[in-house]
Motif scaffolding. Sequence first.
Motif: not given
Length: 141
Positions: A22-24, A79-87, A97-98, A103-108
């Motif tokens: 996804l990041e790529a 649950d935190e991962v699910r919230a970040l994924l929703g965002n 993209a930014n 958001e993905l950086d935080t998820l990683v």
Amino acid sequence: MSSAIEILVRQHRDCDQALEDLEACLRSPDWDKAASAFARLEVALQGNFSAEEDRLFPAFEQVAGSASGPTAVMRREHDEVRALLGNAGEWLQLRDANALAAELDTLVVLLQQHNIKEENVLFPMCRAHVPDLDTLLANAG
């Protein structure tokens, strides 16, 4: 390592790969590929969380005699991962993209820390105390 634990660790790696993919897609950005990669990430995470929350965690809680220990922490992090994924899904729909990359950086970071705790603390505890672990997770992969 039991084959059941190997399945869960493999699921973690599959989630990591889906997130990397996804990041790529954001570097292009290729929004169609990003949407497909996002869908794969959602499926991978849900599969892993289901195996853990529906099978592993209850079995561990039963032998531990409590649901307030490490599994409670892992559920909160899920649950935190699910919230970040929703965002992230919202940013993807908006094609920002930014914001999505942030958001993905935080998820990683959250997933890396979470997986380390599961793989180095919870999984060894389960291996030591949950009877028939391989049978319990036989269809999780």
